[in-house]
Design an enzyme around this catalytic site. Structure first.
Site, PDB file in Angstrom:
ATOM      1  N   GLU B 189     -20.109 129.372 126.861  1.00 42.38           N
ATOM      2  CA  GLU B 189     -20.073 130.753 127.364  1.00 42.38           C
ATOM      3  C   GLU B 189     -21.416 131.030 128.031  1.00 42.38           C
ATOM      4  O   GLU B 189     -22.464 130.731 127.478  1.00 42.38           O
ATOM      5  CB  GLU B 189     -19.816 131.713 126.196  1.00 42.38           C
ATOM      6  CG  GLU B 189     -20.129 133.184 126.454  1.00 42.38           C
ATOM      7  CD  GLU B 189     -19.297 133.815 127.568  1.00 42.38           C
ATOM      8  OE1 GLU B 189     -18.054 133.773 127.489  1.00 42.38           O
ATOM      9  OE2 GLU B 189     -19.917 134.335 128.542  1.00 42.38           O
ATOM     10  N   ALA B 259     -11.038 132.625 135.308  1.00 42.62           N
ATOM     11  CA  ALA B 259     -10.873 131.925 136.584  1.00 42.62           C
ATOM     12  C   ALA B 259      -9.890 132.624 137.513  1.00 42.62           C
ATOM     13  O   ALA B 259      -9.965 132.464 138.735  1.00 42.62           O
ATOM     14  CB  ALA B 259     -10.428 130.493 136.317  1.00 42.62           C
ATOM     15  N   TYR B 315      -4.831 127.460 129.980  1.00 38.00           N
ATOM     16  CA  TYR B 315      -4.420 128.525 129.069  1.00 38.00           C
ATOM     17  C   TYR B 315      -4.080 129.820 129.826  1.00 38.00           C
ATOM     18  O   TYR B 315      -4.368 130.925 129.369  1.00 38.00           O
ATOM     19  CB  TYR B 315      -5.482 128.780 127.993  1.00 38.00           C
ATOM     20  CG  TYR B 315      -4.861 129.419 126.765  1.00 38.00           C
ATOM     21  CD1 TYR B 315      -4.162 128.639 125.841  1.00 38.00           C
ATOM     22  CD2 TYR B 315      -4.922 130.787 126.556  1.00 38.00           C
ATOM     23  CE1 TYR B 315      -3.540 129.217 124.757  1.00 38.00           C
ATOM     24  CE2 TYR B 315      -4.296 131.375 125.469  1.00 38.00           C
ATOM     25  CZ  TYR B 315      -3.610 130.593 124.575  1.00 38.00           C
ATOM     26  OH  TYR B 315      -2.985 131.174 123.501  1.00 38.00           O
ATOM     27  N   CYS B 403       3.358 136.974 112.608  1.00 39.82           N
ATOM     28  CA  CYS B 403       3.421 135.531 112.399  1.00 39.82           C
ATOM     29  C   CYS B 403       4.601 134.957 113.173  1.00 39.82           C
ATOM     30  O   CYS B 403       5.618 135.617 113.369  1.00 39.82           O
ATOM     31  CB  CYS B 403       3.463 135.159 110.923  1.00 39.82           C
ATOM     32  SG  CYS B 403       4.914 135.618 110.041  1.00 39.82           S
ATOM     33  N   GLY B 485       1.804 141.221 131.767  1.00 38.03           N
ATOM     34  CA  GLY B 485       1.113 139.934 131.719  1.00 38.03           C
ATOM     35  C   GLY B 485       0.607 139.484 133.063  1.00 38.03           C
ATOM     36  O   GLY B 485      -0.600 139.373 133.284  1.00 38.03           O
TER      37      GLY B 485
HETATM   38  N1  LIG Z   1      -1.645 133.362 129.471  1.00 34.55           N
HETATM   39  C1  LIG Z   1      -2.093 134.026 128.427  1.00 34.55           C
HETATM   40  O1  LIG Z   1      -1.339 134.390 127.543  1.00 34.55           O
HETATM   41  C2  LIG Z   1      -3.539 134.319 128.344  1.00 34.55           C
HETATM   42  C3  LIG Z   1      -4.033 134.758 127.136  1.00 34.55           C
HETATM   43  C4  LIG Z   1      -5.392 135.012 127.079  1.00 34.55           C
HETATM   44  C5  LIG Z   1      -6.193 134.840 128.181  1.00 34.55           C
HETATM   45  N2  LIG Z   1      -5.670 134.411 129.343  1.00 34.55           N
HETATM   46  C6  LIG Z   1      -6.546 134.215 130.523  1.00 34.55           C
HETATM   47  O2  LIG Z   1      -7.782 133.689 130.048  1.00 34.55           O
HETATM   48  C7  LIG Z   1      -8.857 134.193 130.828  1.00 34.55           C
HETATM   49  C8  LIG Z   1      -9.889 134.878 129.963  1.00 34.55           C
HETATM   50  O3  LIG Z   1      -9.442 136.134 129.508  1.00 34.55           O
HETATM   51  P1  LIG Z   1     -10.477 137.172 128.876  1.00 34.55           P
HETATM   52  O4  LIG Z   1      -9.735 138.425 128.583  1.00 34.55           O
HETATM   53  O5  LIG Z   1     -11.201 136.509 127.743  1.00 34.55           O
HETATM   54  O6  LIG Z   1     -11.493 137.397 130.111  1.00 34.55           O
HETATM   55  P2  LIG Z   1     -13.007 137.928 130.113  1.00 34.55           P
HETATM   56  O7  LIG Z   1     -13.344 138.197 131.521  1.00 34.55           O
HETATM   57  O8  LIG Z   1     -13.167 139.018 129.097  1.00 34.55           O
HETATM   58  O9  LIG Z   1     -13.854 136.666 129.602  1.00 34.55           O
HETATM   59  C9  LIG Z   1     -14.199 135.557 130.418  1.00 34.55           C
HETATM   60  C10 LIG Z   1     -15.475 134.968 129.847  1.00 34.55           C
HETATM   61  O10 LIG Z   1     -15.819 133.778 130.555  1.00 34.55           O
HETATM   62  C11 LIG Z   1     -17.224 133.734 130.727  1.00 34.55           C
HETATM   63  N3  LIG Z   1     -17.552 132.863 131.852  1.00 34.55           N
HETATM   64  C12 LIG Z   1     -17.375 133.102 133.173  1.00 34.55           C
HETATM   65  N4  LIG Z   1     -17.766 132.060 133.893  1.00 34.55           N
HETATM   66  C13 LIG Z   1     -18.212 131.123 133.044  1.00 34.55           C
HETATM   67  C14 LIG Z   1     -18.737 129.835 133.218  1.00 34.55           C
HETATM   68  N5  LIG Z   1     -18.873 129.286 134.439  1.00 34.55           N
HETATM   69  N6  LIG Z   1     -19.083 129.141 132.116  1.00 34.55           N
HETATM   70  C15 LIG Z   1     -18.968 129.688 130.877  1.00 34.55           C
HETATM   71  N7  LIG Z   1     -18.477 130.916 130.669  1.00 34.55           N
HETATM   72  C16 LIG Z   1     -18.079 131.625 131.749  1.00 34.55           C
HETATM   73  C17 LIG Z   1     -17.602 135.171 130.943  1.00 34.55           C
HETATM   74  O11 LIG Z   1     -18.971 135.414 130.657  1.00 34.55           O
HETATM   75  C18 LIG Z   1     -16.662 135.907 129.992  1.00 34.55           C
HETATM   76  O12 LIG Z   1     -17.240 136.118 128.723  1.00 34.55           O
HETATM   77  C19 LIG Z   1      -8.227 135.134 131.845  1.00 34.55           C
HETATM   78  O13 LIG Z   1      -8.039 134.450 133.055  1.00 34.55           O
HETATM   79  C20 LIG Z   1      -6.908 135.498 131.207  1.00 34.55           C
HETATM   80  O14 LIG Z   1      -5.935 135.861 132.174  1.00 34.55           O
HETATM   81  C21 LIG Z   1      -4.349 134.155 129.445  1.00 34.55           C
END
Ligand SMILES: NC(=O)c1ccc[n+]([C@@H]2O[C@H](COP(=O)([O-])OP(=O)(O)OC[C@H]3O[C@@H](n4cnc5c(N)ncnc54)[C@H](O)[C@@H]3O)[C@@H](O)[C@H]2O)c1
Ligand SMILES: NC(=O)c1ccc[n+]([C@@H]2O[C@H](COP(=O)([O-])OP(=O)(O)OC[C@H]3O[C@@H](n4cnc5c(N)ncnc54)[C@H](O)[C@@H]3O)[C@@H](O)[C@H]2O)c1
Lengths: 548, 548
Positions: B189, B259, B315, B403, B485
């Site tokens: 992170e 991303a 993910y 669950c 979503g």
């Molecule tokens: N499909 C699903 O059910 C599902 C579920 C959860 C999250 N997601 C996806 O996962 C991603 C994350 O979601 P979130 O709510 O935690 O987002 P968020 O923006 O709150 O968190 C992203 C984190 O990544 C960190 N980050 C950014 N660039 C980085 C890098 N180069 N190296 C290390 N860390 C880096 C940021 O500092 C931030 O803390 C999103 O794209 C979301 O859509 C999908």
């Protein structure tokens, strides 16, 4: 080659009338008298099917025969996918046809899925098993003309005449609908064969190739208060402006040439049929250009009539759009038929209510015709429709009737029919349903929900709620479709059918369903701010909590 | 400023528990402990609302208090639009949120309607009143990791470690989910504050800014069979390739940086946080380009792990798509998490089942925890989840539990909970529901239905049938949403919640709904040709008529 014909008579093939009814109605949709291409399971509307394929058809019918009174069959785009335990007041069949996640909701993706056997186009009443043949289009057109009469001529079209173009598959219903509504009609049609066909079926009264003769016939009949129809062999793009030039003033102007399809549907001004046919293949772009140019001329004439105060309407063939694209800036000055004439009916929950006699006996329908007149004594247009329909429209498949009635009346009729079954006045149960093109059951921004007062044309929460509520109220089958009428991506709509088998339980369900179903239409229009709907809701004591 | 908190205890504010339940759950969704921005009625997921506006909220609560046991309230995009007479076994509330006719189903049109007060974004459980806070995301991630363990490591993740990126809003659940599943996690992170927050809430065990130190901790813990999590301050785009270079081999690789949003969600390689912030406003195009270029580097490293045979998964953050757009041709060689790990669960009707104690008493949930273990004795991962959840996850709002259980189990649990209410073992009724992200309730081609075996990703007949069947089976409230979503245009999905009030009628409804609801998921996957689903259907004796 399979020949499908629904069983007739009082004997059950399934375990109850609640499952016998969808069985017969599915089969009836594929009756050669009803369906356009029964061998391909196509009922109407291009490729609107009743079941995905013959295997699906066979398994649906088998499942319906075996289904218990606390079970529900699920049908996914014409394929039977599951039977589940529910309860006696739940629908016996739940149907979802042609639904696609919006981003993929187009013909290309649909055809891909259709080709590999994963989908089916359900149109409106094809995949929901309540199509009843051409009676529907005659009645829809009749209601439109009657409403024009109500709004502009104090409810009386006697001595009035309607100018229109096109006597094709749908448009051919116009002269019959017009004379039924009490008006004369002058219909301009460029193909002699179309005129002949309408004369043969009794939908059209006279033909001529002289405008003078046509006007003479119309003028005389109007003066004498007789309703006649005249098919004039000619080009609407030439006749409409000629009438303007001569200062002739029709009482209503519309058009049902196939303007929506400029390559195949509209003969350019000055062209022979022969040249039209040849050029379609040799230079399609030129046909399209010439046709649209001619449509512009016709629309300009319609705008002239409109400016003179003649009620002028687009009957859903998109001719305004074509003219607009050719530079006719004011094309949309005259309205589409739904916002102008159908919506006031929808505001009171009035729409294409229909029923069919599972007995197969025409007498059962005639008896219900009489009952309708008895219960709704003060509606001369309705009485007229019932008389004329009996006289001039042949049954196709199981005898059936359509008539446009609204909130209150629908439940009243349903309960009365149920009582007639209970008393043995009818020889078997009837099913009661409607088109998806109805007051509360469709979102279709280019047609049924065009130009909603509050701009909510594209909101499809409404038909989904309609389907859920019909399910919760105890309809016998409920359907949710996509793409009917206007094609993939452009509409979402729901259907319902309910059985009147003469039992007390059916009576309770009928009262709920036939009240709630049109009430969702009144609700939807009241929510959009239409005063007629708000008044109707108040009058019927609907509980619309945000209205108070 | 309004402070909403659901009533607790055994006293009714509405006329029955069937209406008290939606009342409390709507209010609970807007509890400050639960909702992200309760003042704007936003529950979660950006702008996912529980009601359209405060007036709507007030009228919904008033209507629920007045609703009789044979009435049903209709909610259209968060606004109460009608109350209708139905029957005792029908749902008390029917909800349709954010649905648009496909051609208009985009954010632009939605925002236009939202702005003038005609629409609301319902997300999945925001507008359907069954959101329960962050427990859901922890559990979903836990199940994914457990399934990875099942598929690749004989069901045991002891001594294994997972490499991931991102500890944000959702991603912050990863370390807790991993250790609960028995694995170690190294999470990269780039923001110290994010690491601190996860340490504070106990979701993360350790932090470091040295890769060597991190690997040392992980290696030691793995060797000793301890599950620990380490937050490494760094850039995933740098750390992932460095690990490949060093020949370090994780046991599972994934990523949850943001991303999907290259302008705001991904720190480019070599950039400081400060430069990132500044450039977002001064040169957004450059940030986007640099971020996507870096994502490509990270994906290439993920592909290297994948080639070595390390289970590697997207993910749901769309990082593969970004890399593909930057020329990483093989980006999609490793799979998305749903097709790879969640779908086998969906095939057996397993998904995010959940319940809440209307009493407000945590003891009620602990008692149900015990009951679940008693009824499902042979599922160590489930027992582990329940123990760990109790220990490490705080309740938000009304005490609740999630669950993942499947067909058969859900009905068994529902009936048992109902009996506990009947016997007075629980101090008030419970509600039982689920996320819309479930086996039979969603069509979402970029996520839940990505890469279906038969290509039916975009067919949305299935969630519509699911909603209709839940309605027909007697769920207490049923919802149909669009756009959850993945946003407008990209998904359609349905929800259901049912009350266990201890009555015999509730027992009958629970058995039907909690059987039929997951069964539609098994049916949908069996229809698509998944063997697991076909076997499951046979094992449970489902009646899928085309399967025979
Ligand atoms: N499909 C699903 O059910 C599902 C579920 C959860 C999250 N997601 C996806 O996962 C991603 C994350 O979601 P979130 O709510 O935690 O987002 P968020 O923006 O709150 O968190 C992203 C984190 O990544 C960190 N980050 C950014 N660039 C980085 C890098 N180069 N190296 C290390 N860390 C880096 C940021 O500092 C931030 O803390 C999103 O794209 C979301 O859509 C999908
Ligand atoms: N919105 C609705 O509910 C609704 C209902 C019915 C019809 N429509 C529309 O009405 C149109 C007609 O439908 P249809 O099924 O009858 O189509 P059709 O193609 O069967 O008939 C069109 C007729 O117009 C004639 N025609 C073409 N160009 C002409 C010209 N220049 N002058 C005179 N006649 C000409 C053709 O010879 C043909 O007989 C279509 O665009 C259809 O979509 C809409």
């Amino acid at each position: 080659e399979r020949k499908i014909r629904a069983p007739r008579g009082p004997e059950l093939n399934a375990k109850s009338w609640l499952t016998e009814a969808p069985l017969r109605m599915l089969m009836n949709n594929l009756d050669a008298e009803v369906a356009e291409r029964p061998n391909e399971l196509v009922v109407y509307g291009g490729i609107g099917r009743a079941a995905r394929d013959w295997k699906s058809f066979d398994v649906i019918t088998r499942s319906l025969k075996e289904l218990n009174e606390d079970e529900t069959l699920l049908v996914q785009s014409g394929k039977p996918v599951g039977v589940f335990k529910t309860h006696a007041d739940a629908p016996r069949v739940l149907i979802a046809n042609s639904n696609l996640v919006p981003h993929w909701a187009n013909w290309d993706h649909f055809h891909k899925l259709d080709k590999v056997g994963l989908m089916m186009y359900g149109q409106m009443t094809a995949g929901s098993w309540i199509y009843i043949g051409s009676q529907g289009i005659v009645q829809g057109t009749y209601e439109t003309f009657v409403e024009v009469g109500r709004q502009h001529y104090g409810g009386d079209l006697t001595g009035k005449w309607i100018l229109s173009g096109g006597l094709g598959g749908m448009g051919g219903a116009q002269p019959l609908a017009a004379t039924m509504a009490g008006a004369c009609m002058l219909a301009v049609e460029c193909q002699p064969s179309r005129i002949e066909m309408r004369l043969e079926t009794g939908y059209l009264d006279h033909k001529t190739d002289s405008l003078d003769a046509a006007l003479e016939m119309i003028t005389t009949a109007c003066a004498e208060g007789r309703a006649i129809s005249v098919g004039l062999l000619g080009n609407a793009g030439e006749v409409f402006p000629e009438l303007v030039k001569r200062g002739v003033r029709p009482d209503v102007v519309t058009d049902q040439t196939s303007a929506h399809d400029p390559l195949n549907g509209y003969l350019p001004i000055g062209w022979s049929l022969d040249r039209w046919e040849r050029t379609k293949t040799s230079d399609p772009a030129e046909v399209t250009r010439a046709a649209k140019e001619s449509m512009k001329v016709q629309v300009e004439a319609m705008l002239d009539f409109h400016k003179q105060g003649v009620p002028t309407l687009d009957y859903g063939n998109n001719i305004r759009q074509m003219a607009l694209e050719m530079g006719s800036e004011h094309a949309f000055d005259f309205p589409g038929f739904v916002p102008a004439y159908i919506r006031p009916l929808f505001c009171r929950g009035i729409g294409p209510f229909r029923w069919a006699a599972l007995s197969g006996d025409p007498e059962d329908i005639y008896k219900t015709d009489t009952k309708v007149k008895e219960l709704i004594p003060d509606n001369p247009h309705l009485h007229n429709w019932l008389d004329m329909a009996r006289e001039r429209i042949q049954f196709q498949g199981l005898p059936s009737r359509i008539c446009w009635v609204g909130l209150g009346e629908r439940a009243r009729l349903g309960l009365a029919f149920n009582e007639m079954v209970a008393k043995g006045e009818l020889s078997a149960p009837v099913v009661i349903g409607r088109d998806h093109l109805d007051s509360g059951s469709v979102a279709s921004p280019n047609r049924e929900t065009e130009g909603m007062k509050d701009g909510s044309d594209a909101v499809s929460d409404w038909p989904l709620l309609n389907a859920l509520l019909n399910c919760a109220s105890g309809a016998t089958w409920v359907s949710l479709h996509h793409g009917g009428g206007v094609g993939m991506g452009f509409s979402q709509h729901s259907g319902m059918v309910i059985v009147a088998d003469g039992t007390d339980e059916a009576a309770r369900r009928l009262e709920r369903v036939l009240t709630n179903d049109p009430a969702t239409g009144v609700m939807r229009h009241a929510d959009a701010g239409y005063d007629i709907a708000i008044d109707c809701a108040r009058e019927h004591g609907l509980n619309l909590p945000m209205l108070d």
